[in-house]
Design a protein around this motif. Structure first.
Motif, PDB file in Angstrom:
ATOM      1  N   MET A   1       4.427  29.730  13.949  1.00 48.98           N
ATOM      2  CA  MET A   1       3.398  30.412  14.674  1.00 48.98           C
ATOM      3  C   MET A   1       3.669  31.912  14.618  1.00 48.98           C
ATOM      4  N   LYS A   2       2.724  32.656  14.130  1.00 46.59           N
ATOM      5  CA  LYS A   2       2.871  34.109  14.031  1.00 46.59           C
ATOM      6  C   LYS A   2       2.477  34.767  15.342  1.00 46.59           C
ATOM      7  N   SER A   3       3.041  35.944  15.566  1.00 44.30           N
ATOM      8  CA  SER A   3       2.608  36.735  16.708  1.00 44.30           C
ATOM      9  C   SER A   3       2.098  38.070  16.197  1.00 44.30           C
ATOM     10  N   ARG A   4       1.300  38.707  17.011  1.00 41.26           N
ATOM     11  CA  ARG A   4       0.802  40.029  16.646  1.00 41.26           C
ATOM     12  C   ARG A   4       0.853  40.929  17.864  1.00 41.26           C
ATOM     13  N   LYS A   5       1.239  42.157  17.607  1.00 41.44           N
ATOM     14  CA  LYS A   5       1.269  43.159  18.670  1.00 41.44           C
ATOM     15  C   LYS A   5      -0.181  43.503  18.987  1.00 41.44           C
ATOM     16  N   ILE A   6      -0.613  43.093  20.130  1.00 42.10           N
ATOM     17  CA  ILE A   6      -1.983  43.342  20.543  1.00 42.10           C
ATOM     18  C   ILE A   6      -1.993  43.402  22.067  1.00 42.10           C
ATOM     19  N   GLU A   7      -2.568  44.419  22.604  1.00 42.17           N
ATOM     20  CA  GLU A   7      -2.626  44.590  24.055  1.00 42.17           C
ATOM     21  C   GLU A   7      -3.846  43.835  24.584  1.00 42.17           C
ATOM     22  N   VAL A   8      -3.607  42.928  25.527  1.00 43.06           N
ATOM     23  CA  VAL A   8      -4.705  42.203  26.156  1.00 43.06           C
ATOM     24  C   VAL A   8      -4.522  42.266  27.667  1.00 43.06           C
ATOM     25  N   SER A   9      -5.624  42.106  28.368  1.00 43.97           N
ATOM     26  CA  SER A   9      -5.577  42.019  29.821  1.00 43.97           C
ATOM     27  C   SER A   9      -6.524  40.922  30.253  1.00 43.97           C
ATOM     28  N   GLY A  10      -6.334  40.479  31.462  1.00 47.67           N
ATOM     29  CA  GLY A  10      -7.197  39.437  31.990  1.00 47.67           C
ATOM     30  C   GLY A  10      -6.891  39.193  33.441  1.00 47.67           C
ATOM     31  N   GLY A  11      -7.554  38.206  33.993  1.00 47.65           N
ATOM     32  CA  GLY A  11      -7.328  37.871  35.387  1.00 47.65           C
ATOM     33  C   GLY A  11      -8.338  36.878  35.894  1.00 47.65           C
ATOM     34  N   CYS A  12      -8.301  36.680  37.180  1.00 52.57           N
ATOM     35  CA  CYS A  12      -9.155  35.684  37.822  1.00 52.57           C
ATOM     36  C   CYS A  12     -10.539  36.258  38.123  1.00 52.57           C
ATOM     37  N   GLN A  13     -11.401  35.400  38.621  1.00 50.18           N
ATOM     38  CA  GLN A  13     -12.766  35.806  38.908  1.00 50.18           C
ATOM     39  C   GLN A  13     -12.858  36.806  40.052  1.00 50.18           C
TER      40      GLN A  13
END
Length: 164
Positions: free
Chosen positions: A1-13
């Motif tokens: 499984m490869k990984s990539r440097k990528i900035e993500v954000s998220g959260g609840c409703q």
């Protein structure tokens, strides 16, 4: 499984729990197992992993339910949004794709747990499509929902809820 440097954000409703990850794996997938169906209250769980050491909880902390001796599932205790599946024997956490601020960036590449897949899953693409207003075209209802929405926006905020 490869990984990539990528900035993500998220959260609840509701915005009580927010997270940020600086690296993601290329394992976006759908899990149809019955345990995932129950955990997300849907036909499948759409998941993508981040290495544990690349994930930071930036607002609040998720509540956790240990669904078996092997896994735990995180969710917002305030609004109930499912946030992750965590296998206790590895170094990654599978975030729910729907909780990401930009879910379209992670199209699933595989499906697992096929023993639980509902028999009519393959027919979904052929369903009649309706817009935000639904099949009956009720635009007043859609505008009322939008005007009264308490849903956190799809980006980080300084504070939440907003001060009037």
């Amino acid at each position: 499984m490869k990984s990539r440097k990528i900035e993500v954000s998220g959260g609840c409703q509701c915005g009580a729990v927010r997270y940020r990850a600086s690296e993601m794996l290329d394992n976006a997938h759908l899990c149809h197992c019955r345990m995932c169906q129950k955990a997300v209250g849907n036909l499948f769980a759409a998941l993508v992993a981040a290495p544990n050491d690349k994930l930071t909880w930036t607002r609040g902390r998720p509540a956790v339910f240990k669904s078996s001796d092997h896994a735990e599932r995180g969710f917002c205790a305030a609004c109930g949004t499912p946030l992750f599946y965590n296998s206790l024997d590895n170094d990654r956490i599978n975030l729910t794709i729907g909780s990401l601020d930009a879910p379209e960036r992670f199209p699933p590449v595989s499906q697992i747990g096929l023993e639980g897949r509902v028999s009519w899953f393959a027919d979904l693409a052929g369903l009649e499509e309706g817009g935000e207003t639904g099949a009956d075209g009720n635009e007043d209802w859609a505008q009322s929902v939008e005007a009264s929405s308490r849903q956190h926006p799809d980006h980080d905020t300084e504070s939440w809820p907003p001060v009037p």
